[in-house]
Scaffold this active site. Structure first.
Site, PDB file in Angstrom:
ATOM      1  N   ASP A 183      10.119  -0.978   2.320  1.00 44.35           N
ATOM      2  CA  ASP A 183      10.737   0.292   2.701  1.00 44.35           C
ATOM      3  C   ASP A 183      12.189   0.277   2.229  1.00 44.35           C
ATOM      4  OD1 ASP A 183      12.026  -1.449   4.394  1.00 44.35           O
ATOM      5  OD2 ASP A 183      11.668  -0.270   6.216  1.00 44.35           O
ATOM      6  N   LYS A 240       2.972   1.662   0.695  1.00 38.63           N
ATOM      7  CA  LYS A 240       3.734   1.007   1.764  1.00 38.63           C
ATOM      8  C   LYS A 240       2.959   1.040   3.082  1.00 38.63           C
ATOM      9  CE  LYS A 240       6.813   2.915   4.319  1.00 38.63           C
ATOM     10  NZ  LYS A 240       7.992   3.653   4.835  1.00 38.63           N
TER      11      LYS A 240
END
Length: 219
Positions: A146, A128
């Site tokens: 997320d 991420k």
């Protein structure tokens, strides 16, 4: 491809969804404050299980003093902690930031690599974080999933998936190419301020008629 790997929305609905989000916010950007790829990288590392507001408060104090790998190394782990101690998990984060800075200095001349494998090899950097840096600092059409994006993708039916990687892969396929660069910012902000975890603000949602969420709020 199974049903869980396919968007529940039609191509026309997906185009409409992003068209509305784009009209509402034509130039979306991260709420983390930064001036350089390195500042963004450190801010994203610090933001794990922390709010952007909290990270910004810390980096506003840190970056005027040390905003390069060399300068943070000179601060040392203890010195760095004095600036980020208000952020959750600051002890582990300080250790990772110092280790990352050392690698950047020794292997990359102090620059942040524009390469996923190299980024993910840095301490404290996962997929991420690498996606955020590649997208926001270097303009790559990546999708940083997320908790907000995971929630929005599943609730709306845009990209249902059981884990973040499944959602990421489907979003990259489903989002029209001309929206992909900004898509993760729109989805994060939508999840943060409208499609909230405990009580989504469905009456104020610009995509509520497209969304497949069964438990829409009415007030």
């Amino acid at each position: 491809m199974s049903k869980t790997q396919r968007s529940r929305l039609t191509r026309a609905q997906i185009e409409d969804l992003f068209s509305r989000l784009a009209e509402l916010n034509p130039h979306p950007k991260t709420e983390l404050e930064y001036q350089t790829p390195f500042e963004l990288l450190i801010a994203v590392i610090l933001s794990a299980q922390a709010t952007d507001v909290g990270v910004n408060k810390a980096t506003r104090r840190l970056y005027p003093v040390a905003n390069t790998p060399k300068a943070i190394l000179e601060l040392g782990e203890a010195g760095l902690k004095s600036y980020i101690s208000t952020i959750g998990l600051f002890n582990a984060k300080a250790k990772n930031v110092i280790a990352t800075c050392r690698i950047l200095v020794e292997q990359y001349g102090g620059d942040v690599p524009r390469d996923r494998v190299a980024l993910e090899a840095l301490p404290g950097v996962g997929r991420k974080t690498a996606n955020v840096v590649l997208n926001t600092a270097f303009g790559e059409p990546t999708m940083a999933v997320d908790t907000h994006i995971f929630r929005v993708a599943n609730r709306t039916g845009l990209a249902p998936g059981k884990d973040v990687r499944a959602v990421e892969d489907l979003l990259v396929k489903a989002v029209p190419a001309h929206y992909l660069q900004d898509a993760h910012h729109w989805l994060i902000l939508h999840g943060r301020y409208v499609c909230k975890a405990r009580k989504p603000d469905c009456p104020q949602c610009v995509i509520r008629d497209i969304c497949r969420f069964k438990d829409k709020t009415v007030c």
